[in-house]
Design a protein around this motif. Structure first.
Motif, PDB file in Angstrom:
ATOM      1  N   PHE A  10       0.904  -1.087  -0.025  1.00 53.96           N
ATOM      2  CA  PHE A  10       0.013   0.021   0.102  1.00 53.96           C
ATOM      3  C   PHE A  10       0.713   1.305  -0.093  1.00 53.96           C
ATOM      4  N   ARG A  11       1.969   1.328   0.799  1.00 54.53           N
ATOM      5  CA  ARG A  11       3.011   2.489   0.891  1.00 54.53           C
ATOM      6  C   ARG A  11       3.444   2.631  -0.360  1.00 54.53           C
ATOM      7  N   ASP A  12       4.119   1.632  -1.033  1.00 60.05           N
ATOM      8  CA  ASP A  12       4.621   1.843  -2.415  1.00 60.05           C
ATOM      9  C   ASP A  12       3.656   2.142  -3.537  1.00 60.05           C
ATOM     10  N   GLU A  13       2.431   1.725  -3.262  1.00 62.43           N
ATOM     11  CA  GLU A  13       1.450   2.148  -4.344  1.00 62.43           C
ATOM     12  C   GLU A  13       1.054   3.561  -3.962  1.00 62.43           C
ATOM     13  N   GLU A  14       1.014   4.038  -3.018  1.00 65.33           N
ATOM     14  CA  GLU A  14       0.802   5.279  -2.611  1.00 65.33           C
ATOM     15  C   GLU A  14       1.944   6.372  -3.307  1.00 65.33           C
ATOM     16  N   ILE A  15       3.229   5.898  -2.776  1.00 60.59           N
ATOM     17  CA  ILE A  15       4.101   6.768  -3.633  1.00 60.59           C
ATOM     18  C   ILE A  15       3.904   6.920  -5.014  1.00 60.59           C
ATOM     19  N   SER A  16       3.798   5.786  -5.671  1.00 58.98           N
ATOM     20  CA  SER A  16       3.581   5.729  -7.073  1.00 58.98           C
ATOM     21  C   SER A  16       2.487   6.584  -7.443  1.00 58.98           C
ATOM     22  N   LEU A  17       1.670   6.411  -6.783  1.00 56.07           N
ATOM     23  CA  LEU A  17       0.490   7.409  -7.479  1.00 56.07           C
ATOM     24  C   LEU A  17       0.654   9.023  -6.893  1.00 56.07           C
ATOM     25  N   LEU A  18       1.217   9.134  -6.000  1.00 55.52           N
ATOM     26  CA  LEU A  18       1.651  10.744  -5.664  1.00 55.52           C
ATOM     27  C   LEU A  18       2.702  11.179  -6.727  1.00 55.52           C
ATOM     28  N   SER A  19       3.700  10.251  -7.168  1.00 55.63           N
ATOM     29  CA  SER A  19       4.661  10.633  -8.123  1.00 55.63           C
ATOM     30  C   SER A  19       3.822  10.841  -9.350  1.00 55.63           C
ATOM     31  N   ASP A  20       2.866  10.099  -9.669  1.00 53.76           N
ATOM     32  CA  ASP A  20       2.226  10.260 -10.913  1.00 53.76           C
ATOM     33  C   ASP A  20       1.306  11.831 -10.917  1.00 53.76           C
TER      34      ASP A  20
END
Ligand code: GDP
Ligand code: MG
Length: 474
Positions: free
Chosen positions: A316-326
């Motif tokens: 979840f944490r990694d996914e959230e970081i990817s989404l924020l980077s997007d």
């Protein structure tokens, strides 16, 4: 004997007590741990989105913005206005929209966590007056546009559409019932200094469109056309894809590049269930998303609560970081996006101006006596443009794809609103002194002005007051 025993045990007893006391003093309570985890989540948002940095883009981007504005006003807008492009209803965008902050649109069924996610991103989830209403039942019935402002303020839909400094006036066409369900929220927020967020009412599959009192899907389309990023949010426990969502998917066709799917509230199911739901989501979406490359799916729990024990925290944490980077990419490359959007707009304006000119030529070439009543001829041309070779003439332009050609219906609607006498032929938009025509300038903007601006922006080579390379004007 007893005293001896006591002397031996005492140091251990004292040491043990000290350890327990120390542990009590320093071990954070579960409440502290929760607060710490929430704080970490918020600091990740700040870090990935660079929210502590000054928002001004620096000299290069300001100069580029000015040059873009100059090209828009001098080379594109004259024909856009002269040929009433806005009435064509074909992705018409105004100057205000081109230069507005990037828009992020939140769509999806009700109670999937859209409003909660917005509150989380803005840090308004506590007792902030700007907090959006959330709940397990359908809570959001409004389209809410969240923008930056010095103080918290709610702006009614009717006010928003009549404010000339904003660009929501086209929404007026959806009627008063819609305006009752449309509102703006202004609040001081570093994220809103960079983007505009749009919260939407959830899709309710068992509710007929007409019970909303306004054309929900048409309003969604208006926002879809203008958003730079679209988050379509699902809840793993409610993956029913019904007719309203199917319509929405059709509307998203052509916008797949900016579409992101979010399987939110992933902490409500076990990892095994989540895997199954993920597969099911793809299965349901396959016939609806017509792209070779499927849209990116993020999995997570986008809210200000610690991750539930037993769920896939690190994923979840990694996914959230990817989404924020997007999201950060959208903010960082917004000028590039604006240049691309302006070029697409310029291309459509050119196509429109050429089309109207073809209609005018067909009329002028076929009309009989100068003062006779040629209204029947005009009606015939509008009803059956193929008979007069209108679209064939457009095909003679090697740089116009057949896939971009307008339809006869579009121009029946357009000429229903606009009288032929509103328009002059393209040849009348040429300067007597310089010989330069408005269409030449528009073509130069498409082929040179805008691509050169993009190249200069990427190489950091844009300066203020610089003459536009092609028009030679300052
Ligand atoms: N467990 C869990 N609940 C969530 C999460 N996000 C939102 N919720 C809850 O889901 C419910 C619906 O959220 P809301 O934001 O109102 O959904 P919306 O209708 O899509 O705007 C609320 O009770 C939220 O507290 C999450 O990530 N995990
Ligand atoms: Mg909501």
């Amino acid at each position: 004997m007893a005293a001896c025993l006591l002397r031996r045990i005492l140091p251990f007893v004292l040491w043990g007590t000290a350890v327990v006391l120390c542990a009590d003093q320093h071990a954070p309570s579960s409440r502290d741990l929760r607060a710490e985890e929430i704080q970490t989540k918020h600091s990740v948002i700040k870090r990935v989105l660079n929210l502590d940095e000054n928002v001004t883009g620096g000299n290069v981007s300001e100069a580029a913005q000015q040059r873009l504005l100059q090209i828009y006003r001098e080379d594109i807008h004259p024909l856009d206005e002269a040929y009433h492009f806005a009435d064509l209803n074909r992705d018409a965008i105004s100057e205000g929209e081109i230069f507005a902050k990037p828009m992020i649109l939140f769509l999806g069924p009700w109670s999937t966590g859209k409003s909660t996610m917005i509150n989380y991103l803005l840090g308004t989830d506590k007792d902030s007056p700007s907090k959006l209403r959330t709940g397990a039942e359908p809570t959001t019935s409004d389209f809410t546009v969240l923008t930056h402002g010095p103080n918290h303020r709610i702006i009614k839909g009717i006010q928003l559409v009549s404010d000339k400094t904003k660009h929501y006036s086209p929404l007026q066409k959806f009627g008063l019932d819609f305006l009752e369900r449309f509102q703006g929220v202004e609040l001081p927020s570093p994220l809103l200094e960079r983007v505009t967020l749009v919260d939407t009412p959830g899709i309710i599959e068992n509710k007929k469109q007409q019970t909303r009192g306004y054309p929900f899907n048409d309003v969604c389309q208006w926002f879809i056309d203008r958003a730079q990023l679209i988050f379509l949010i699902f809840d793993p426990t409610k993956l029913d894809i019904g007719s309203e969502l199917e319509v929405l998917f059709k509307q998203l066709k052509g916008h797949e590049a900016k579409l992101r799917l979010i399987l939110n509230k992933a902490d409500t199911v076990t990892p095994q269930e989540l895997m199954r739901v993920y597969g099911a989501l793809f299965w349901s979406l396959a016939p609806l998303v017509h792209e070779v490359e499927p849209p990116r799916v993020y999995i997570g729990s986008m809210w200000s609560q610690p991750y539930r024990p037993g769920t896939m925290h690190s994923v979840f944490r990694d996914e959230e970081i990817s989404l924020l980077s997007d999201m950060h990419q959208i903010i960082r490359y917004q000028l590039e996006h604006k240049i691309a959007a302006t070029r697409r707009h310029a291309f459509l304006v050119r196509l429109h101006a050429l089309t109207v000119d073809c209609y005018l030529n067909a009329y002028n070439n076929n009309r009989g006596i100068v003062f006779g009543d040629n209204s029947q001829l005009w009606r015939d041309i509008v009803a059956d443009p193929k008979k007069y070779g209108i679209f064939n003439k457009l095909r003679q332009h090697s740089d116009i794809s057949v896939h971009d050609l307008p339809t006869a219906q579009m121009y029946q609607d357009f000429f229903y609103l606009n009288n032929l006498s509103n328009f002059k032929s393209l040849s009348e938009f040429c300067s007597f002194w310089s010989g330069q025509c408005a269409m030449d300038r528009l073509v130069k903007a498409i082929n040179n002005g805008l691509p050169n601006l993009l190249t200069d922006l990427r190489s950091g080579n844009v300066t203020t007051g610089q003459c536009s390379r092609d028009s030679g004007k300052c």
